[in-house]
Design a protein around this motif. Structure first.
Motif, PDB file in Angstrom:
ATOM      1  N   LYS A 155       0.840  -1.190   0.000  1.00 23.36           N
ATOM      2  CA  LYS A 155       0.000   0.000   0.000  1.00 23.36           C
ATOM      3  C   LYS A 155       0.876   1.242   0.000  1.00 23.36           C
ATOM      4  O   LYS A 155       1.813   1.363   0.791  1.00 23.36           O
ATOM      5  CB  LYS A 155      -0.912   0.001   1.218  1.00 23.36           C
ATOM      6  CG  LYS A 155      -1.932  -1.107   1.181  1.00 23.36           C
ATOM      7  CD  LYS A 155      -2.850  -1.028   2.360  1.00 23.36           C
ATOM      8  CE  LYS A 155      -3.873  -2.145   2.289  1.00 23.36           C
ATOM      9  NZ  LYS A 155      -4.788  -2.128   3.426  1.00 23.36           N
ATOM     10  N   ASP A 156       0.568   2.154  -0.884  1.00 30.33           N
ATOM     11  CA  ASP A 156       1.284   3.421  -0.955  1.00 30.33           C
ATOM     12  C   ASP A 156       0.631   4.382   0.035  1.00 30.33           C
ATOM     13  O   ASP A 156      -0.565   4.666  -0.075  1.00 30.33           O
ATOM     14  CB  ASP A 156       1.217   3.974  -2.371  1.00 30.33           C
ATOM     15  CG  ASP A 156       2.046   5.226  -2.569  1.00 30.33           C
ATOM     16  OD1 ASP A 156       2.657   5.686  -1.583  1.00 30.33           O
ATOM     17  OD2 ASP A 156       2.068   5.744  -3.694  1.00 30.33           O
ATOM     18  N   PRO A 157       1.369   4.911   0.993  1.00 27.49           N
ATOM     19  CA  PRO A 157       0.775   5.805   1.991  1.00 27.49           C
ATOM     20  C   PRO A 157       0.160   7.066   1.379  1.00 27.49           C
ATOM     21  O   PRO A 157      -0.853   7.566   1.867  1.00 27.49           O
ATOM     22  CB  PRO A 157       1.935   6.165   2.918  1.00 27.49           C
ATOM     23  CG  PRO A 157       2.996   5.179   2.654  1.00 27.49           C
ATOM     24  CD  PRO A 157       2.759   4.635   1.290  1.00 27.49           C
ATOM     25  N   ALA A 158       0.750   7.589   0.318  1.00 26.17           N
ATOM     26  CA  ALA A 158       0.211   8.790  -0.320  1.00 26.17           C
ATOM     27  C   ALA A 158      -1.141   8.503  -0.950  1.00 26.17           C
ATOM     28  O   ALA A 158      -2.073   9.318  -0.850  1.00 26.17           O
ATOM     29  CB  ALA A 158       1.188   9.308  -1.371  1.00 26.17           C
ATOM     30  N   ILE A 159      -1.291   7.352  -1.592  1.00 25.89           N
ATOM     31  CA  ILE A 159      -2.574   6.990  -2.202  1.00 25.89           C
ATOM     32  C   ILE A 159      -3.611   6.726  -1.130  1.00 25.89           C
ATOM     33  O   ILE A 159      -4.770   7.142  -1.248  1.00 25.89           O
ATOM     34  CB  ILE A 159      -2.394   5.776  -3.133  1.00 25.89           C
ATOM     35  CG1 ILE A 159      -1.541   6.170  -4.337  1.00 25.89           C
ATOM     36  CG2 ILE A 159      -3.745   5.247  -3.584  1.00 25.89           C
ATOM     37  CD1 ILE A 159      -1.202   5.034  -5.258  1.00 25.89           C
ATOM     38  N   GLU A 160      -3.208   6.071  -0.043  1.00 24.42           N
ATOM     39  CA  GLU A 160      -4.138   5.810   1.052  1.00 24.42           C
ATOM     40  C   GLU A 160      -4.622   7.109   1.678  1.00 24.42           C
ATOM     41  O   GLU A 160      -5.795   7.257   2.010  1.00 24.42           O
ATOM     42  CB  GLU A 160      -3.478   4.920   2.111  1.00 24.42           C
ATOM     43  CG  GLU A 160      -3.164   3.527   1.620  1.00 24.42           C
ATOM     44  CD  GLU A 160      -4.401   2.734   1.259  1.00 24.42           C
ATOM     45  OE1 GLU A 160      -5.418   2.860   1.965  1.00 24.42           O
ATOM     46  OE2 GLU A 160      -4.358   2.004   0.260  1.00 24.42           O
ATOM     47  N   TRP A 215      -4.769  10.054   0.131  1.00 21.55           N
ATOM     48  CA  TRP A 215      -5.631  10.706  -0.849  1.00 21.55           C
ATOM     49  C   TRP A 215      -7.023  10.090  -0.835  1.00 21.55           C
ATOM     50  O   TRP A 215      -8.020  10.803  -0.893  1.00 21.55           O
ATOM     51  CB  TRP A 215      -5.017  10.572  -2.244  1.00 21.55           C
ATOM     52  CG  TRP A 215      -5.845  11.213  -3.304  1.00 21.55           C
ATOM     53  CD1 TRP A 215      -5.895  12.529  -3.620  1.00 21.55           C
ATOM     54  CD2 TRP A 215      -6.759  10.554  -4.184  1.00 21.55           C
ATOM     55  NE1 TRP A 215      -6.777  12.740  -4.646  1.00 21.55           N
ATOM     56  CE2 TRP A 215      -7.325  11.539  -5.009  1.00 21.55           C
ATOM     57  CE3 TRP A 215      -7.149   9.225  -4.350  1.00 21.55           C
ATOM     58  CZ2 TRP A 215      -8.250  11.239  -5.980  1.00 21.55           C
ATOM     59  CZ3 TRP A 215      -8.076   8.944  -5.319  1.00 21.55           C
ATOM     60  CH2 TRP A 215      -8.623   9.931  -6.127  1.00 21.55           C
ATOM     61  N   ILE A 216      -7.110   8.761  -0.731  1.00 23.39           N
ATOM     62  CA  ILE A 216      -8.400   8.075  -0.679  1.00 23.39           C
ATOM     63  C   ILE A 216      -9.162   8.496   0.567  1.00 23.39           C
ATOM     64  O   ILE A 216     -10.363   8.789   0.512  1.00 23.39           O
ATOM     65  CB  ILE A 216      -8.203   6.548  -0.723  1.00 23.39           C
ATOM     66  CG1 ILE A 216      -7.693   6.119  -2.089  1.00 23.39           C
ATOM     67  CG2 ILE A 216      -9.495   5.822  -0.374  1.00 23.39           C
ATOM     68  CD1 ILE A 216      -7.247   4.675  -2.164  1.00 23.39           C
ATOM     69  N   TRP A 217      -8.462   8.562   1.712  1.00 22.59           N
ATOM     70  CA  TRP A 217      -9.125   8.944   2.949  1.00 22.59           C
ATOM     71  C   TRP A 217      -9.649  10.375   2.872  1.00 22.59           C
ATOM     72  O   TRP A 217     -10.767  10.663   3.282  1.00 22.59           O
ATOM     73  CB  TRP A 217      -8.165   8.796   4.129  1.00 22.59           C
ATOM     74  CG  TRP A 217      -8.859   8.953   5.435  1.00 22.59           C
ATOM     75  CD1 TRP A 217      -9.468   7.981   6.157  1.00 22.59           C
ATOM     76  CD2 TRP A 217      -9.039  10.163   6.158  1.00 22.59           C
ATOM     77  NE1 TRP A 217     -10.008   8.510   7.291  1.00 22.59           N
ATOM     78  CE2 TRP A 217      -9.762   9.865   7.316  1.00 22.59           C
ATOM     79  CE3 TRP A 217      -8.661  11.485   5.946  1.00 22.59           C
ATOM     80  CZ2 TRP A 217     -10.120  10.816   8.255  1.00 22.59           C
ATOM     81  CZ3 TRP A 217      -9.014  12.435   6.873  1.00 22.59           C
ATOM     82  CH2 TRP A 217      -9.733  12.101   8.020  1.00 22.59           C
ATOM     83  N   MET A 218      -8.843  11.292   2.326  1.00 20.96           N
ATOM     84  CA  MET A 218      -9.270  12.691   2.197  1.00 20.96           C
ATOM     85  C   MET A 218     -10.436  12.819   1.222  1.00 20.96           C
ATOM     86  O   MET A 218     -11.349  13.617   1.431  1.00 20.96           O
ATOM     87  CB  MET A 218      -8.108  13.574   1.728  1.00 20.96           C
ATOM     88  CG  MET A 218      -7.035  13.766   2.753  1.00 20.96           C
ATOM     89  SD  MET A 218      -7.549  14.745   4.147  1.00 20.96           S
ATOM     90  CE  MET A 218      -7.571  16.358   3.420  1.00 20.96           C
TER      91      MET A 218
END
Length: 78
Positions: free
Chosen positions: A10-15, A17-20
């Motif tokens: 899992k890419d932390p930046a993508i995670e 962005w998804i959460w935001m």
């Protein structure tokens, strides 16, 4: 069954962005950048849709036109 859901990296930046993206209502504020889009989508688009619906209400003929049968069309051409 169809397990192994944690085997992907899992890419932390993508995670983040998804959460935001899923929680935008927590951080949305009306400011100079968001106000024009809010006015366009909330007032201008519905007003234009209503205006076009009222303006074209009597100009469109929605009656079903009966087709002539092949016999009537043949009789007209003779």
């Amino acid at each position: 069954m169809a397990g192994h859901h944690d085997s992907l990296l899992k890419d932390p930046a993508i995670e983040e962005w998804i959460w935001m993206r899923q929680n935008t209502q927590r951080y949305f504020k009306i400011n100079r950048r968001t106000a024009p889009a809010l006015l366009m989508m909330g007032l201008v688009v519905p007003a234009a849709t209503i205006y076009l619906a009222i303006a074209s209400q009597d100009k469109v003929d929605l009656k079903i036109k009966a087709k002539k049968s092949w016999a009537e069309a043949y009789a007209e051409n003779k």
